[in-house]
Design a protein around this motif. Sequence first.
Motif, mmCIF file in Angstrom:
data_model
loop_
_atom_site.group_PDB
_atom_site.id
_atom_site.type_symbol
_atom_site.label_atom_id
_atom_site.label_comp_id
_atom_site.label_asym_id
_atom_site.label_seq_id
_atom_site.Cartn_x
_atom_site.Cartn_y
_atom_site.Cartn_z
ATOM 1 N N HIS A 1 0.866 -1.194 0.000
ATOM 2 C CA HIS A 1 0.000 0.000 0.000
ATOM 3 C C HIS A 1 0.897 1.238 0.000
ATOM 4 O O HIS A 1 2.098 1.142 0.229
ATOM 5 C CB HIS A 1 -0.988 0.009 1.164
ATOM 6 C CG HIS A 1 -0.361 0.093 2.520
ATOM 7 N ND1 HIS A 1 0.513 -0.845 3.001
ATOM 8 C CD2 HIS A 1 -0.471 1.016 3.510
ATOM 9 C CE1 HIS A 1 0.889 -0.511 4.222
ATOM 10 N NE2 HIS A 1 0.321 0.620 4.558
ATOM 11 N N HIS B 1 1.450 3.956 1.820
ATOM 12 C CA HIS B 1 1.972 4.716 2.964
ATOM 13 C C HIS B 1 3.498 4.862 2.929
ATOM 14 O O HIS B 1 4.209 3.946 2.502
ATOM 15 C CB HIS B 1 1.531 4.071 4.277
ATOM 16 C CG HIS B 1 0.054 4.188 4.508
ATOM 17 N ND1 HIS B 1 -0.620 3.442 5.444
ATOM 18 C CD2 HIS B 1 -0.870 4.972 3.899
ATOM 19 C CE1 HIS B 1 -1.906 3.767 5.408
ATOM 20 N NE2 HIS B 1 -2.086 4.680 4.478
ATOM 21 N N HIS C 1 6.234 2.237 3.539
ATOM 22 C CA HIS C 1 6.305 1.080 2.639
ATOM 23 C C HIS C 1 6.792 1.457 1.230
ATOM 24 O O HIS C 1 7.052 0.562 0.430
ATOM 25 C CB HIS C 1 4.928 0.398 2.536
ATOM 26 C CG HIS C 1 4.434 -0.088 3.865
ATOM 27 N ND1 HIS C 1 4.430 -1.429 4.213
ATOM 28 C CD2 HIS C 1 3.969 0.584 4.946
ATOM 29 C CE1 HIS C 1 3.970 -1.559 5.454
ATOM 30 N NE2 HIS C 1 3.686 -0.349 5.919
ATOM 31 N N HIS D 1 -7.520 -0.554 6.351
ATOM 32 C CA HIS D 1 -6.359 0.318 6.485
ATOM 33 C C HIS D 1 -6.167 1.301 5.334
ATOM 34 O O HIS D 1 -5.795 2.453 5.555
ATOM 35 C CB HIS D 1 -5.103 -0.539 6.636
ATOM 36 C CG HIS D 1 -3.869 0.238 6.969
ATOM 37 N ND1 HIS D 1 -3.725 0.946 8.131
ATOM 38 C CD2 HIS D 1 -2.712 0.431 6.269
ATOM 39 C CE1 HIS D 1 -2.539 1.523 8.148
ATOM 40 N NE2 HIS D 1 -1.902 1.235 7.026
ATOM 41 N N ASP E 1 -0.149 -3.729 6.195
ATOM 42 C CA ASP E 1 -0.821 -3.161 7.378
ATOM 43 C C ASP E 1 -2.344 -3.314 7.279
ATOM 44 O O ASP E 1 -3.083 -2.661 8.012
ATOM 45 C CB ASP E 1 -0.534 -1.656 7.493
ATOM 46 C CG ASP E 1 0.943 -1.349 7.638
ATOM 47 O OD1 ASP E 1 1.731 -2.280 7.855
ATOM 48 O OD2 ASP E 1 1.298 -0.156 7.541
HETATM 49 ZN ZN LIG Z 1 0.176 1.675 6.461
#
Ligand SMILES: [Zn+2]
Length: 230
Positions: free
Chosen positions: A67, A69, A72, A157, A176
């Motif tokens: 994902h 974020h 990551h 998330h 996550d």
């Molecule tokens: Zn995350």
Amino acid sequence: MGLIKFNNRIFYLSHEPNTDRPLLTYIKGDEFSLAIDAGNSADHVDDFYKALESESLKKPDLTVITHWHWDHTFGMHNINGLSIAHKKTNEFLKEEKNRLRDSSYLDNLKKENIYLAREYANNKDIIVTLSDIEFEDELVINLGGLRAEIFHTQAPHSEDTVLVYIHEEKILFLGDSTSEDFFNNNYMDIDKLNSLIDTIEKIDCKTCILGHTEPLSKNDLLNYLKSISV
Ligand SMILES: [Zn+2]
């Protein structure tokens, strides 16, 4: 902190709470190797690759992103080989890249996020890049002797949640996905959580690997998720 050998084909570098670095996985096929997530900075990628080298493992040919974020993806510009991300992940990253053109946005990020401030102390540059390969629903990669099934799923998330399943090893990588949405006042959408629980239940896996904790058994993870979904 060195590389952990989960088995002959799966290795990982543990999460690092001080800078919120997530766990990074390395999957060794007979032909190709696949990393899961690109880490929170170029330094994180370098540390990961050093740990691989010390175990005589070559750098990954491919890196898939779970994902968008920061923790990551901000190392993505420094990876070896090709990166793979969901279409929505790239859309989010494009927005983030545009926001970061404004230096006051970065100042705010550092104020709001102590982990990011620590990782990017000394005014280290933040470089956001989009993936080389983009997919929408699912993508299967034959790594040689094992297949990585990469697919988009609904999760509380983030909208761009991607899971990676390795049937041969009965292992599911969840990033996550099981956590609340940090970008929506830490809201836990129970419908999305239940949908994710259903997805996990249907998958024939023994081990579940998340971004910011140690590997869990499928049962332990499901029991925990069910306890918070009521
Ligand atoms: Zn995350």
